[in-house]
Design an enzyme around this catalytic site. Sequence first.
Site, PDB file in Angstrom:
ATOM      1  N   LEU A 178       0.855  -1.202   0.000  1.00 20.37           N
ATOM      2  CA  LEU A 178       0.000   0.000   0.000  1.00 20.37           C
ATOM      3  C   LEU A 178       0.890   1.251   0.000  1.00 20.37           C
ATOM      4  CD1 LEU A 178      -3.141   0.549   0.137  1.00 20.37           C
ATOM      5  CD2 LEU A 178      -2.751   1.129   2.546  1.00 20.37           C
ATOM      6  N   ARG A 205       2.597   4.369  -2.897  1.00 19.23           N
ATOM      7  CA  ARG A 205       2.026   5.446  -3.729  1.00 19.23           C
ATOM      8  C   ARG A 205       0.949   4.897  -4.658  1.00 19.23           C
ATOM      9  NH1 ARG A 205       8.082   7.098  -4.060  1.00 19.23           N
ATOM     10  NH2 ARG A 205       8.111   5.074  -5.091  1.00 19.23           N
ATOM     11  N   ILE A 206       1.285   3.837  -5.414  1.00 23.23           N
ATOM     12  CA  ILE A 206       0.321   3.296  -6.382  1.00 23.23           C
ATOM     13  C   ILE A 206      -0.762   2.498  -5.653  1.00 23.23           C
ATOM     14  CG2 ILE A 206       0.018   1.895  -8.452  1.00 23.23           C
ATOM     15  CD1 ILE A 206       3.041   2.399  -9.036  1.00 23.23           C
ATOM     16  N   ARG A 250       5.367  -4.436   5.183  1.00 22.35           N
ATOM     17  CA  ARG A 250       6.240  -4.848   6.283  1.00 22.35           C
ATOM     18  C   ARG A 250       5.774  -4.275   7.615  1.00 22.35           C
ATOM     19  NH1 ARG A 250      11.392  -2.962   3.103  1.00 22.35           N
ATOM     20  NH2 ARG A 250       9.793  -1.407   2.674  1.00 22.35           N
ATOM     21  N   ARG A 288       5.819  -6.895 -10.167  1.00 20.62           N
ATOM     22  CA  ARG A 288       6.906  -7.484 -10.944  1.00 20.62           C
ATOM     23  C   ARG A 288       6.650  -8.990 -11.025  1.00 20.62           C
ATOM     24  NH1 ARG A 288       7.936  -3.223 -12.670  1.00 20.62           N
ATOM     25  NH2 ARG A 288       9.811  -1.983 -12.460  1.00 20.62           N
ATOM     26  N   ASP A 307       0.020  -8.238 -15.597  1.00 23.22           N
ATOM     27  CA  ASP A 307       0.697  -7.254 -16.448  1.00 23.22           C
ATOM     28  C   ASP A 307       2.190  -7.546 -16.538  1.00 23.22           C
ATOM     29  OD1 ASP A 307       0.815  -4.757 -17.950  1.00 23.22           O
ATOM     30  OD2 ASP A 307       1.811  -3.900 -16.204  1.00 23.22           O
ATOM     31  N   GLU A 319      10.026 -11.628 -19.070  1.00 29.38           N
ATOM     32  CA  GLU A 319       9.419 -10.795 -20.128  1.00 29.38           C
ATOM     33  C   GLU A 319      10.364 -10.646 -21.308  1.00 29.38           C
ATOM     34  OE1 GLU A 319       8.321  -7.148 -18.186  1.00 29.38           O
ATOM     35  OE2 GLU A 319       7.003  -8.188 -16.786  1.00 29.38           O
ATOM     36  N   HIS A 365       3.140  -5.850 -19.912  1.00 23.69           N
ATOM     37  CA  HIS A 365       3.796  -4.863 -19.024  1.00 23.69           C
ATOM     38  C   HIS A 365       3.476  -3.448 -19.520  1.00 23.69           C
ATOM     39  CE1 HIS A 365       7.427  -4.086 -16.167  1.00 23.69           C
ATOM     40  NE2 HIS A 365       6.569  -3.071 -16.130  1.00 23.69           N
TER      41      HIS A 365
HETATM   42  P1  NAP Z   1       6.166   2.579  -3.096  1.00 23.82           P
HETATM   43  O1  NAP Z   1       5.421   3.856  -2.906  1.00 23.82           O
HETATM   44  O2  NAP Z   1       7.552   2.473  -2.589  1.00 23.82           O
HETATM   45  O3  NAP Z   1       5.285   1.431  -2.422  1.00 23.82           O
HETATM   46  C1  NAP Z   1       5.761   0.137  -2.246  1.00 23.82           C
HETATM   47  C2  NAP Z   1       4.923  -0.569  -1.192  1.00 23.82           C
HETATM   48  O4  NAP Z   1       5.377  -1.918  -1.092  1.00 23.82           O
HETATM   49  C3  NAP Z   1       5.012   0.040   0.189  1.00 23.82           C
HETATM   50  O5  NAP Z   1       3.734   0.222   0.703  1.00 23.82           O
HETATM   51  C4  NAP Z   1       5.773  -0.973   1.037  1.00 23.82           C
HETATM   52  O6  NAP Z   1       5.225  -1.030   2.330  1.00 23.82           O
HETATM   53  C5  NAP Z   1       5.537  -2.284   0.287  1.00 23.82           C
HETATM   54  N1  NAP Z   1       6.674  -3.192   0.417  1.00 23.82           N
HETATM   55  C6  NAP Z   1       7.976  -2.925   0.173  1.00 23.82           C
HETATM   56  N2  NAP Z   1       8.731  -3.998   0.448  1.00 23.82           N
HETATM   57  C7  NAP Z   1       7.876  -4.962   0.867  1.00 23.82           C
HETATM   58  C8  NAP Z   1       8.066  -6.293   1.321  1.00 23.82           C
HETATM   59  N3  NAP Z   1       9.284  -6.860   1.386  1.00 23.82           N
HETATM   60  N4  NAP Z   1       6.983  -7.001   1.686  1.00 23.82           N
HETATM   61  C9  NAP Z   1       5.751  -6.437   1.640  1.00 23.82           C
HETATM   62  N5  NAP Z   1       5.510  -5.162   1.226  1.00 23.82           N
HETATM   63  C10 NAP Z   1       6.566  -4.455   0.850  1.00 23.82           C
HETATM   64  O7  NAP Z   1       6.212   2.167  -4.615  1.00 23.82           O
HETATM   65  P2  NAP Z   1       5.195   2.514  -5.804  1.00 23.82           P
HETATM   66  O8  NAP Z   1       5.586   3.777  -6.450  1.00 23.82           O
HETATM   67  O9  NAP Z   1       3.803   2.360  -5.311  1.00 23.82           O
HETATM   68  O10 NAP Z   1       5.564   1.319  -6.834  1.00 23.82           O
HETATM   69  C11 NAP Z   1       5.473  -0.019  -6.416  1.00 23.82           C
HETATM   70  C12 NAP Z   1       6.021  -0.956  -7.472  1.00 23.82           C
HETATM   71  O11 NAP Z   1       5.081  -1.113  -8.520  1.00 23.82           O
HETATM   72  C13 NAP Z   1       7.296  -0.540  -8.175  1.00 23.82           C
HETATM   73  O12 NAP Z   1       8.452  -0.772  -7.415  1.00 23.82           O
HETATM   74  C14 NAP Z   1       7.257  -1.381  -9.435  1.00 23.82           C
HETATM   75  O13 NAP Z   1       7.892  -2.620  -9.224  1.00 23.82           O
HETATM   76  C15 NAP Z   1       5.758  -1.619  -9.653  1.00 23.82           C
HETATM   77  N6  NAP Z   1       5.286  -0.913 -10.854  1.00 23.82           N
HETATM   78  C16 NAP Z   1       4.874  -1.617 -11.922  1.00 23.82           C
HETATM   79  C17 NAP Z   1       4.422  -0.964 -13.051  1.00 23.82           C
HETATM   80  C18 NAP Z   1       3.943  -1.704 -14.246  1.00 23.82           C
HETATM   81  O14 NAP Z   1       4.095  -1.210 -15.351  1.00 23.82           O
HETATM   82  N7  NAP Z   1       3.339  -2.867 -14.085  1.00 23.82           N
HETATM   83  C19 NAP Z   1       4.420   0.424 -13.103  1.00 23.82           C
HETATM   84  C20 NAP Z   1       4.844   1.118 -11.990  1.00 23.82           C
HETATM   85  C21 NAP Z   1       5.271   0.436 -10.859  1.00 23.82           C
HETATM   86  P3  NAP Z   1       6.164  -1.309   3.620  1.00 23.82           P
HETATM   87  O15 NAP Z   1       7.295  -0.335   3.515  1.00 23.82           O
HETATM   88  O16 NAP Z   1       5.275  -1.098   4.786  1.00 23.82           O
HETATM   89  O17 NAP Z   1       6.604  -2.726   3.502  1.00 23.82           O
HETATM   90  C1  8YV Z   2       7.754   0.855 -16.993  1.00 25.90           C
HETATM   91  C2  8YV Z   2       7.423   0.078 -14.568  1.00 25.90           C
HETATM   92  O1  8YV Z   2       7.061   0.202 -18.006  1.00 25.90           O
HETATM   93  O2  8YV Z   2       7.704   2.161 -13.517  1.00 25.90           O
HETATM   94  C3  8YV Z   2       7.867   0.940 -13.457  1.00 25.90           C
HETATM   95  O3  8YV Z   2       8.371   0.386 -12.465  1.00 25.90           O
HETATM   96  O4  8YV Z   2       7.436  -1.101 -14.481  1.00 25.90           O
HETATM   97  C4  8YV Z   2       6.878   0.687 -15.798  1.00 25.90           C
HETATM   98  O5  8YV Z   2       6.316   1.932 -15.572  1.00 25.90           O
HETATM   99  C5  8YV Z   2       9.137   0.377 -17.022  1.00 25.90           C
HETATM  100  O6  8YV Z   2       9.908   0.741 -15.937  1.00 25.90           O
HETATM  101  C6  8YV Z   2       9.789   0.911 -18.290  1.00 25.90           C
HETATM  102  O7  8YV Z   2      10.943   0.241 -18.495  1.00 25.90           O
END
Ligand code: NAP
Ligand code: 8YV
Length: 313
Positions: free
Chosen positions: A152, A154-155, A175, A232, A256, A261, A279
């Site tokens: 929980l 940013r996203i 955590r 991921r 996604d 990949e 993705h």
């Molecule tokens: P963020 O704000 O850092 O949020 C990450 C969350 O994950 C935090 O609430 C954290 O809570 C939790 N977390 C971290 N380590 C953990 C663990 N070991 N066990 C359980 N929970 C854990 O990050 P965000 O900006 O929301 O982005 C999150 C992730 O989404 C990115 O790192 C990326 O991998 C993925 N993403 C994917 C796409 C896509 O295209 N599919 C796009 C953007 C992002 P705690 O600190 O309380 O553990």
């Molecule tokens: C992108 C993502 O597609 O922001 C991330 O963590 O997984 C995606 O927004 C990727 O990083 C682009 O390479």
Amino acid sequence: MKPELVLVGPMMPHVMAALDEDFTVHRLWETADPDALLADVGERVRAIATSGNIGATAALMDALPKAEIISCYGVGVDSIDLAHAAKRGVIVTNTPEVLNDDVANMAIALLLATSRRICVGDRYVRAGKWPQHGEMPLTRGIRGKRVGILGLGRIGKDIAAKASVFGVEILYHGRSPQDDVPHRYYGDLVEMARDSDYLVAICPGGEATRNLVNRQVMDALGPEGVLINVARGTVVDEAELVLALQEGRLGGAGLDVFLEEPQVPEPLLSMDQVVLQPHAASATVETRHAMGDLVVQNLRAHFAGKPALTAVQ
Ligand code: NAP
Ligand code: 8YV
């Protein structure tokens, strides 16, 4: 003289044009012999621009010993050797916040697409089955259901806000519990999965979260449960996911991201209870534009002697 920069892969044209304005850019993917290019310019390069899917290895950093900053296109930095960057004193930046809205929208789209069988319905109509066989089997509504969010942040918070509009209850696992959120916290992911109808993974990738969604979690989610992964591929035990879906121990999945990949496990391709995306959660013109701008802004700030805007470390 412009600082020299290695660009590891292509970026949007406006990003590459902006980089060309301020830097002497070495395009690593365009050369037939990347090692020769690195050996040639390595001592002069002060910046690296990369993407989340390509990242930056320790070997790349060692080949560019004067690099001061790695600017990453993407918020997830699991493909960058952060420990090595820290050891070398290299700043790493990412693109947080600007992609929250579209990534959260993709999570909601997958949640609705799996529960309402949107893609199955689309194929049903296209195949001419409607006039032949009549109505499709009923699907599932989401009002009153429980959505467990793994991560929980940013996203994750954006997903929670958007999902709440559909009348679901939000649970979360991380955590540690967060004081300022109204949702129920679970310290144990299996327990949360047991209480959830949908489990949405949106935590960082990397070793700390590898296979967090394992067989036990999938079995706890159960035959009516649906897993949505926009985090991921590494966060989910993919082999177990395929088995759980094949054996009906897990109801469905909206995916996604994948382990290798752009390869997707072949059995998933023919499963009606699965919705697949390449993705693409952040892949809108608007969001990718904003991410690209932030890549450039971080580099410009650093070389103007200011702190980078969004440094991870
Ligand atoms: P963020 O704000 O850092 O949020 C990450 C969350 O994950 C935090 O609430 C954290 O809570 C939790 N977390 C971290 N380590 C953990 C663990 N070991 N066990 C359980 N929970 C854990 O990050 P965000 O900006 O929301 O982005 C999150 C992730 O989404 C990115 O790192 C990326 O991998 C993925 N993403 C994917 C796409 C896509 O295209 N599919 C796009 C953007 C992002 P705690 O600190 O309380 O553990
Ligand atoms: C992108 C993502 O597609 O922001 C991330 O963590 O997984 C995606 O927004 C990727 O990083 C682009 O390479």
